[in-house]
Design an enzyme around this catalytic site. Structure first.
Site, PDB file in Angstrom:
ATOM      1  N   THR A 150       0.822  -1.214   0.000  1.00 19.24           N
ATOM      2  CA  THR A 150       0.000   0.000   0.000  1.00 19.24           C
ATOM      3  C   THR A 150       0.859   1.268   0.000  1.00 19.24           C
ATOM      4  O   THR A 150       2.008   1.244   0.459  1.00 19.24           O
ATOM      5  CB  THR A 150      -0.892   0.007   1.268  1.00 19.24           C
ATOM      6  OG1 THR A 150      -1.430   1.296   1.465  1.00 19.24           O
ATOM      7  CG2 THR A 150      -0.077  -0.320   2.525  1.00 19.24           C
ATOM      8  N   ASP A 151       0.291   2.371  -0.470  1.00 20.07           N
ATOM      9  CA  ASP A 151       1.007   3.655  -0.404  1.00 20.07           C
ATOM     10  C   ASP A 151       1.057   4.199   1.019  1.00 20.07           C
ATOM     11  O   ASP A 151       1.803   5.136   1.300  1.00 20.07           O
ATOM     12  CB  ASP A 151       0.369   4.682  -1.361  1.00 20.07           C
ATOM     13  CG  ASP A 151      -1.071   5.044  -0.989  1.00 20.07           C
ATOM     14  OD1 ASP A 151      -1.655   4.401  -0.094  1.00 20.07           O
ATOM     15  OD2 ASP A 151      -1.612   5.981  -1.611  1.00 20.07           O
ATOM     16  N   GLU A 152       0.270   3.579   1.931  1.00 25.54           N
ATOM     17  CA  GLU A 152       0.230   4.112   3.302  1.00 25.54           C
ATOM     18  C   GLU A 152       1.571   3.944   4.021  1.00 25.54           C
ATOM     19  O   GLU A 152       1.822   4.594   5.027  1.00 25.54           O
ATOM     20  CB  GLU A 152      -0.903   3.461   4.100  1.00 25.54           C
ATOM     21  CG  GLU A 152      -2.245   3.705   3.438  1.00 25.54           C
ATOM     22  CD  GLU A 152      -3.440   3.398   4.315  1.00 25.54           C
ATOM     23  OE1 GLU A 152      -3.319   3.452   5.538  1.00 25.54           O
ATOM     24  OE2 GLU A 152      -4.501   3.112   3.737  1.00 25.54           O
ATOM     25  N   TYR A 176      -1.528  -0.585  10.959  1.00 23.65           N
ATOM     26  CA  TYR A 176      -1.708  -1.229   9.650  1.00 23.65           C
ATOM     27  C   TYR A 176      -0.532  -0.908   8.730  1.00 23.65           C
ATOM     28  O   TYR A 176       0.127  -1.811   8.195  1.00 23.65           O
ATOM     29  CB  TYR A 176      -3.024  -0.762   8.994  1.00 23.65           C
ATOM     30  CG  TYR A 176      -3.097  -1.077   7.512  1.00 23.65           C
ATOM     31  CD1 TYR A 176      -3.124  -2.399   7.058  1.00 23.65           C
ATOM     32  CD2 TYR A 176      -3.129  -0.051   6.552  1.00 23.65           C
ATOM     33  CE1 TYR A 176      -3.177  -2.693   5.698  1.00 23.65           C
ATOM     34  CE2 TYR A 176      -3.190  -0.342   5.193  1.00 23.65           C
ATOM     35  CZ  TYR A 176      -3.212  -1.665   4.775  1.00 23.65           C
ATOM     36  OH  TYR A 176      -3.251  -1.952   3.422  1.00 23.65           O
ATOM     37  N   LYS A 180       2.444  -3.340   7.196  1.00 23.72           N
ATOM     38  CA  LYS A 180       2.679  -3.510   5.754  1.00 23.72           C
ATOM     39  C   LYS A 180       4.117  -3.093   5.413  1.00 23.72           C
ATOM     40  O   LYS A 180       4.768  -3.720   4.575  1.00 23.72           O
ATOM     41  CB  LYS A 180       1.689  -2.676   4.936  1.00 23.72           C
ATOM     42  CG  LYS A 180       0.260  -3.162   4.972  1.00 23.72           C
ATOM     43  CD  LYS A 180       0.068  -4.555   4.376  1.00 23.72           C
ATOM     44  CE  LYS A 180       0.254  -4.602   2.883  1.00 23.72           C
ATOM     45  NZ  LYS A 180      -0.081  -5.938   2.324  1.00 23.72           N
TER      46      LYS A 180
HETATM   47  P1  NAD Z   1      -9.457  -7.482   2.230  1.00 24.86           P
HETATM   48  O1  NAD Z   1      -9.456  -7.238   3.699  1.00 24.86           O
HETATM   49  O2  NAD Z   1     -10.701  -7.245   1.459  1.00 24.86           O
HETATM   50  O3  NAD Z   1      -9.016  -8.998   1.941  1.00 24.86           O
HETATM   51  C1  NAD Z   1      -7.984  -9.615   2.643  1.00 24.86           C
HETATM   52  C2  NAD Z   1      -8.103 -11.113   2.411  1.00 24.86           C
HETATM   53  O4  NAD Z   1      -7.012 -11.749   3.109  1.00 24.86           O
HETATM   54  C3  NAD Z   1      -9.396 -11.726   2.952  1.00 24.86           C
HETATM   55  O5  NAD Z   1      -9.932 -12.627   2.017  1.00 24.86           O
HETATM   56  C4  NAD Z   1      -8.932 -12.465   4.223  1.00 24.86           C
HETATM   57  O6  NAD Z   1      -9.739 -13.609   4.497  1.00 24.86           O
HETATM   58  C5  NAD Z   1      -7.529 -12.853   3.833  1.00 24.86           C
HETATM   59  N1  NAD Z   1      -6.675 -13.062   5.013  1.00 24.86           N
HETATM   60  C6  NAD Z   1      -6.542 -12.270   6.115  1.00 24.86           C
HETATM   61  N2  NAD Z   1      -5.692 -12.821   6.992  1.00 24.86           N
HETATM   62  C7  NAD Z   1      -5.243 -13.979   6.424  1.00 24.86           C
HETATM   63  C8  NAD Z   1      -4.343 -14.989   6.845  1.00 24.86           C
HETATM   64  N3  NAD Z   1      -3.717 -14.931   8.035  1.00 24.86           N
HETATM   65  N4  NAD Z   1      -4.107 -16.026   6.008  1.00 24.86           N
HETATM   66  C9  NAD Z   1      -4.748 -16.123   4.806  1.00 24.86           C
HETATM   67  N5  NAD Z   1      -5.636 -15.214   4.385  1.00 24.86           N
HETATM   68  C10 NAD Z   1      -5.876 -14.150   5.183  1.00 24.86           C
HETATM   69  O7  NAD Z   1      -8.229  -6.618   1.683  1.00 24.86           O
HETATM   70  P2  NAD Z   1      -8.040  -5.901   0.276  1.00 24.86           P
HETATM   71  O8  NAD Z   1      -8.564  -4.531   0.367  1.00 24.86           O
HETATM   72  O9  NAD Z   1      -8.513  -6.796  -0.793  1.00 24.86           O
HETATM   73  O10 NAD Z   1      -6.449  -5.790   0.222  1.00 24.86           O
HETATM   74  C11 NAD Z   1      -5.674  -6.817  -0.362  1.00 24.86           C
HETATM   75  C12 NAD Z   1      -4.213  -6.404  -0.313  1.00 24.86           C
HETATM   76  O11 NAD Z   1      -4.009  -5.199  -1.032  1.00 24.86           O
HETATM   77  C13 NAD Z   1      -3.685  -6.162   1.103  1.00 24.86           C
HETATM   78  O12 NAD Z   1      -2.370  -6.667   1.181  1.00 24.86           O
HETATM   79  C14 NAD Z   1      -3.693  -4.649   1.223  1.00 24.86           C
HETATM   80  O13 NAD Z   1      -2.703  -4.203   2.120  1.00 24.86           O
HETATM   81  C15 NAD Z   1      -3.380  -4.239  -0.197  1.00 24.86           C
HETATM   82  N6  NAD Z   1      -3.888  -2.915  -0.607  1.00 24.86           N
HETATM   83  C16 NAD Z   1      -5.209  -2.604  -0.431  1.00 24.86           C
HETATM   84  C17 NAD Z   1      -5.672  -1.358  -0.863  1.00 24.86           C
HETATM   85  C18 NAD Z   1      -7.132  -0.971  -0.737  1.00 24.86           C
HETATM   86  O14 NAD Z   1      -7.477   0.165  -1.019  1.00 24.86           O
HETATM   87  N7  NAD Z   1      -8.023  -1.886  -0.354  1.00 24.86           N
HETATM   88  C19 NAD Z   1      -4.794  -0.450  -1.447  1.00 24.86           C
HETATM   89  C20 NAD Z   1      -3.450  -0.817  -1.610  1.00 24.86           C
HETATM   90  C21 NAD Z   1      -3.012  -2.062  -1.190  1.00 24.86           C
END
Ligand code: NAD
Length: 369
Positions: A150-152, A176, A180
């Protein structure tokens, strides 16, 4: 290629699985034979997000915790995995403030276990001995670990600061983003220390279908449709860069297909917006797409609530590297992506209902209460 997507039952992960198996918009050079979703199915993971692949022999779901290194190793071996796309994480900043431990376990320890299992897997499967080990997939490389972040991790920008890029120093401010950041450093170390071919992406705020309704856009869509007040942190002037999830998934697959191991690519929509303007645009889009609902005005609906502790003021991304080197560009504007998103939530009421009733995992969550 056999691809393992961790967190594939979550928001971005499920959109990525749809892209990989659907094939539409997939970059050249990413030939997909099989996709394995590895997911612990926490509150944020939902089997229904992957329902369209039920019965498709190219997709498998492994209900596994990434912290369980032995089970991860078994899945890598059983499915002869070439590429890991690592998205599994605890992802909600507010939850990380209330309970940081789960974030450290999954995001830091879990990423360590994934990297370690992958390192062992490429050695035991003979991939590490091949002359094309460590090369990018576009150069004939035989495996890759694509780490999604993430950009955070870069902290908060002042109004006139230049946008984040790949050389911006890390300065995470929430549990968080700190967890990350830790995972990014481990991914980097596995490339430099052990030669594991790792590419990292750091992306801005995503929105789109299948986003869990605790996050800003789906929460506000539901509340707007129900005529409930829309809570906006502080004075609503915090700025985020917004990217449609489909564009992010194309960015992840582009970075996997042609990224250079050891490199980082920041991904963003070049779409900086104040939270208050996002919410106002959303109200207007709901009004337009759901004319049968008596949608209130922004003044009637929006209420300002006490700001989140450590709330970063501004994020912005300069995606020049992925754009110039790998040819990636976002396809959606904020307005076209928002229309698609609102329409999806209008068309998928039963998906929201199943989450609110808890029936998607057999318990009641109390979302929106
Ligand atoms: P989300 O919370 O919707 O999904 C996370 C998934 O990971 C879920 O299906 C959960 O069941 C699974 N999970 C959690 N803990 C786990 C574990 N211990 N073992 C196996 N599975 C596990 O998150 P998202 O928004 O889809 O984000 C996905 C990735 O992208 C993350 O790494 C997040 O940091 C990154 N990201 C998200 C955003 C955003 O805006 N949502 C932006 C940039 C990066």
């Amino acid at each position: 290629m056999n691809i393992l997507v961790t967190g594939g039952a979550g928001f971005i992960g499920s959109n990525l699985v749809h892209l990989l198996l659907g094939g539409d918009g997939l970059p050249e050079g990413l030939i997909v034979d099989k996709v394995v979703t590895l997911d612990k199915l926490t509150y944020a993971g939902n089997r229904e997000n992957l329902a369209r692949w039920k019965g498709d022999p190219r997709h498998h779901l492994a209900a596994v915790d990434i912290c369980d290194g032995n089970r991860v190793a078994e899945v890598l071996k059983e499915h002869d995995i070439d590429v890991v796309m690592h998205l599994a994480a605890e992802s909600h900043v507010d939850r990380s403030i209330d309970g940081p431990e789960e974030f450290i376990m999954t995001n830091v320890v879990g990423t360590f276990r994934m990297l370690e299992a992958f390192k062992q897997h490429v050695i035991e499967s003979g991939r590490a001995k091949s002359s094309n080990y460590g090369k990018g997939l576009h150069e004939g490389g035989n495996c890759l670990f694509l780490h999604v972040s993430t950009d955070e991790v870069y902290g908060s920008l002042g109004a006139d600061d230049p946008a984040f890029c790949e050389t911006t120093p890390y300065a995470p401010n929430s549990p968080y983003s700190a967890s990350k950041a830790g995972s990014d450093h481990l991914a980097r170390a596995y490339f430099h220390t052990y030669g594991v071919p790792v590419v990292t992406t750091n992306c801005s705020n995503n929105y789109g279908p299948y986003q869990f309704p605790e996050k800003l856009l789906p929460l506000m869509i539901q509340k707007t449709l129900r005529g409930e007040s829309l809570p906006v942190y502080g004075d609503g002037s915090n700025i985020r860069d917004w990217l449609y999830v489909g564009d992010h998934c194309r960015g992840i697959s582009t970075a996997a297909a042609s990224g250079r191991p050891g490199e980082t690519y920041v991904i963003g929509g070049k779409c900086e917006m104040k939270n208050i303007d996002v919410v106002k645009a959303l109200i207007e889009t709901v009004r337009e797409l759901a004319p049968e609902v008596n949608v209130g005005t922004a003044d009637e609906l929006i209420t300002f609530v006490t700001d989140r502790p450590g709330h970063d003021r501004r994020y912005a991304i300069d995606p020049s590297r992925i754009s110039n080197e790998l040819g990636w560009e976002p396809l959606e504007t904020f307005s076209s992506g928002l229309r698609k998103t609102v329409q999806w939530y209008l068309d998928n009421e039963e998906w929201i209902d199943a989450i609110e009733s808890g029936s998607y995992r057999g318990e009641r969550l109390g979302i929106g209460e």
